[in-house]
Motif scaffolding. Structure first.
Motif, short mmCIF file in Angstrom:
data_model
loop_
_atom_site.label_atom_id
_atom_site.label_comp_id
_atom_site.label_asym_id
_atom_site.label_seq_id
_atom_site.Cartn_x
_atom_site.Cartn_y
_atom_site.Cartn_z
N ASN A 1 1.82 8.50 5.89
CA ASN A 1 2.26 8.41 4.73
C ASN A 1 3.48 9.54 4.77
O ASN A 1 4.65 9.03 4.02
CB ASN A 1 1.43 8.73 3.50
CG ASN A 1 0.46 7.43 3.20
OD1 ASN A 1 0.53 6.61 3.63
ND2 ASN A 1 -0.99 7.79 2.80
N GLN B 1 6.33 7.52 6.62
CA GLN B 1 6.35 6.13 6.31
C GLN B 1 6.16 4.97 7.57
O GLN B 1 7.26 4.33 7.67
CB GLN B 1 7.75 5.71 5.55
CG GLN B 1 7.67 6.50 4.12
CD GLN B 1 6.55 6.08 3.09
OE1 GLN B 1 6.86 5.10 2.72
NE2 GLN B 1 5.77 7.06 2.77
N GLU C 1 -5.78 4.51 1.74
CA GLU C 1 -4.23 4.25 1.21
C GLU C 1 -3.36 4.60 2.08
O GLU C 1 -2.74 5.62 2.16
CB GLU C 1 -4.08 4.78 -0.36
CG GLU C 1 -2.72 4.66 -1.02
CD GLU C 1 -2.59 2.94 -0.93
OE1 GLU C 1 -1.33 2.47 -0.41
OE2 GLU C 1 -3.26 2.46 -1.71
N HIS D 1 0.59 3.89 2.95
CA HIS D 1 1.59 3.07 2.17
C HIS D 1 2.16 2.04 2.95
O HIS D 1 2.38 0.89 2.63
CB HIS D 1 2.47 4.12 1.82
CG HIS D 1 2.20 5.33 0.93
ND1 HIS D 1 2.86 6.55 0.95
CD2 HIS D 1 0.93 5.40 0.10
CE1 HIS D 1 2.05 7.40 0.39
NE2 HIS D 1 0.98 6.62 -0.22
#
Length: 553
Positions: A154, A157, A171, A173
């Protein structure tokens, strides 16, 4: 997360998106990668004869070369010490792997059941060696790698590449790429075909509030919890799939209908868990709440380790076994393919491990989990510690005293290249108590000589071609005695490597990838084969062979 049906649901419902990977960063679960590359190599890599490390290195190098060609920058993260909360799970897994090892040992290579895989003992060491050689960015975590991987993905990215189904729940991204769908061998136009999963698309398909994904994981089953629902969720599912598919589908349908109006995420999870437990007649259980928290806030496990140990572990300069020994005084010895009618191969390296434990714990007793017959049992192992007077001396002097056991066998190695000396040092362990019989000792030594002879020879000469042909022929007459002897040798070798690391490498480390090739050495264990190969030697190679032979005598 140990739910094999979850990936099938995702594939069947086409929840993942087909993509082409190029010109990007990629966070890689290192353990998942080396398991996958070893088990899925084509042609298949040996497991029955102790492993094929040169073949494994070729597979790993080809993988990273493909990433480079597609301008994909890898960041590799490796697991460290295990969570004490997972002790029962880890012991259960070890028992399961032991059964697999026994099946592999007693079954012909082509007849082993699908999925019956056992990782050879030096694979992780070889993998780390390759990462260093190729200047690939990597970090060996102190605890489990999952929280670090999620954070790094995250922050940078990037998508995550793994086979761990927990990444369906976290989670991430930029999404999760499952290794089974990462077709790196089918790259075209410098692009790698793959399937990208995102949690948001999964939740959209099943009409599930994303906040409830950790609840789904905790009741579906993971390393910490599983809800025994006696088939209720499966019976309520309209899915035409098998029981495991129906069960997960039923859970997702149930959770999607829980009334969450006016609640924050924490309250949503609490209500959903409570209703799921009530639905199957279970009382509130703290275990499920702890499991949920692992996904809500994945945190790094904190270990009280000396700074120098932490730094060396993170750089891959020290085995992660030191973490479990320092933090929990335990050592889980991985399952091996060996002769199950004999004592565990780890017995051969027992004394080395005692010194290893003594240096780390200051003389405390450690608990080992190892094979006893056909079962996994825990055993208390007294470590070897120097006397109190010796402890008052300088640290370096103490370490050299510990090395004396090994170093006294190296005086005859003056003519051996530095990178091979540690290989021969392992022969010292054959002089200790609880060792194999004389016949197996000779087999270990002759195998080491034959191995190192082929390491030194040039790649394309006549001898090397003959050796490759022998390996390619495979092992038709698998001998349990031979397999067990080489398994003992690898145990001694690996523990010697780790002790050498702990002592700040007073002996040059060999290239692990060149240490062992099971199919080749099993063929060389035949004395007639060795005699035939000797006839191909000439000049300086014959002299070198005689020198090696003299050293072992």
């Amino acid at each position: 997360m140990e739910v094999s049906a979850l990936k099938k649901i995702i594939d069947d419902f086409c929840v993942s998106e087909e993509v082409n990977i190029e010109k990007t960063g990629l966070i890689i679960d290192g353990a998942a990668l080396y398991y996958s590359l070893y088990y899925n190599a084509d042609p298949k890599l040996d497991q029955r004869c102790g492993g094929d490390y040169p073949g494994f290195k070729d597979e790993v190098c080809n993988f990273f070369k493909t990433l480079q060609d597609c301008e994909v920058t890898p960041y590799v993260f490796l697991d460290g010490g295990s969570d004490p909360d997972k002790r029962k799970t880890l012991v259960s897994r070890l028992k399961h792997k032991l059964k697999k090892a026994k099946t592999v040992a007693e079954t012909k290579p082509d007849a082993a059941p699908k999925g019956c895989n056992v990782l050879p003992p030096l694979v992780k060491d070889v993998f780390i060696e390759i990462l260093k050689e190729k200047d690939i960015m990597f970090e060996q975590c102190l605890g489990e790698a999952d929280p670090v991987i999620v954070s790094a993905a995250n922050q940078n990215q990037c998508a995550v590449l793994s086979i761990d189904k927990d990444f369906y729940i976290f989670e991430v991204h930029k999404g999760f790429l499952h290794l089974d769908n990462f077709e790196w061998k089918s790259k075209e136009d410098e692009k790698i075909p793959a399937k990208l999963y995102t949690r948001s698309k999964f939740c959209e398909h099943f009409k599930l509030d994303p906040a409830l994904m950790p609840v789904f994981a905790s009741i579906a089953g993971n390393d910490y919890s599983i809800l025994e629902d006696r088939g209720r969720f499966a019976r309520e599912s309209s899915s035409p799939g098998e029981y495991s598919i129906k069960r997960l589908d039923g859970m997702l349908n149930f959770l999607s209908k829980v009334n969450l109006d006016g609640l924050n995420d924490s309250q949503k999870r609490e209500r959903a868990l409570s209703e799921a437990l009530n639905h199957v007649g279970k009382k509130e259980n703290q275990t499920f709440k702890l499991a949920i928290q692992k996904y809500v806030q994945p945190e790094k496990k904190c270990f009280e380790l000396p700074t120098w140990v932490s730094k060396k572990v993170e750089r891959g300069e020290l085995t992660t076994f030191v973490i479990s020994v320092l933090d929990q005084k335990t050592m889980m010895l991985p399952a091996l393919v060996e002769d199950f009618s004999q004592r565990s191969s780890y017995t051969a390296a027992y004394r080395i491990r005692q010194y290893f434990y003594g240096l780390l714990t200051g003389g405390q007793i450690c608990t080992e989990y190892d094979r006893d017959g056909k079962e996994i049992k825990d055993k208390r192992v007294p470590s070897i510690l120097l006397s109190s007077d010796e402890q008052k001396q300088l640290k370096l002097q103490r370490l050299h005293k510990v090395l004396r056991l090994i170093m006294k066998y190296t005086s005859a190695l003056e003519n051996i290249p530095d990178e091979l000396k540690l290989v021969f040092v392992t022969a010292a362990t054959l002089m200790l108590p609880h060792q194999p019989d004389q016949e197996d000792k000779l087999l270990l030594v002759s195998g080491s000589v034959s191995l190192n002879l082929c390491l030194i020879l040039s790649v394309e000469d006549e001898f090397e071609r003959k050796m490759k042909a022998l390996k390619d022929e495979g092992v038709n007459n698998w001998q349990p005695r031979v397999a067990h002897a080489f398994s003992q040798w690898q145990c001694c070798m690996r523990q010697s490597l780790h002790l050498n690391q702990l002592l700040c490498s007073p002996l040059p480390e060999p290239q692990c990838a060149r240490l062992y090739c099971g199919p080749l050495l099993h063929r060389l264990a035949d004395e007639d084969t060795i005699e035939e190969l000797q006839k191909t030697l000439r000049g300086e190679k014959k002299e070198l062979y005689d020198n090696l032979k003299t050293v072992c005598h």
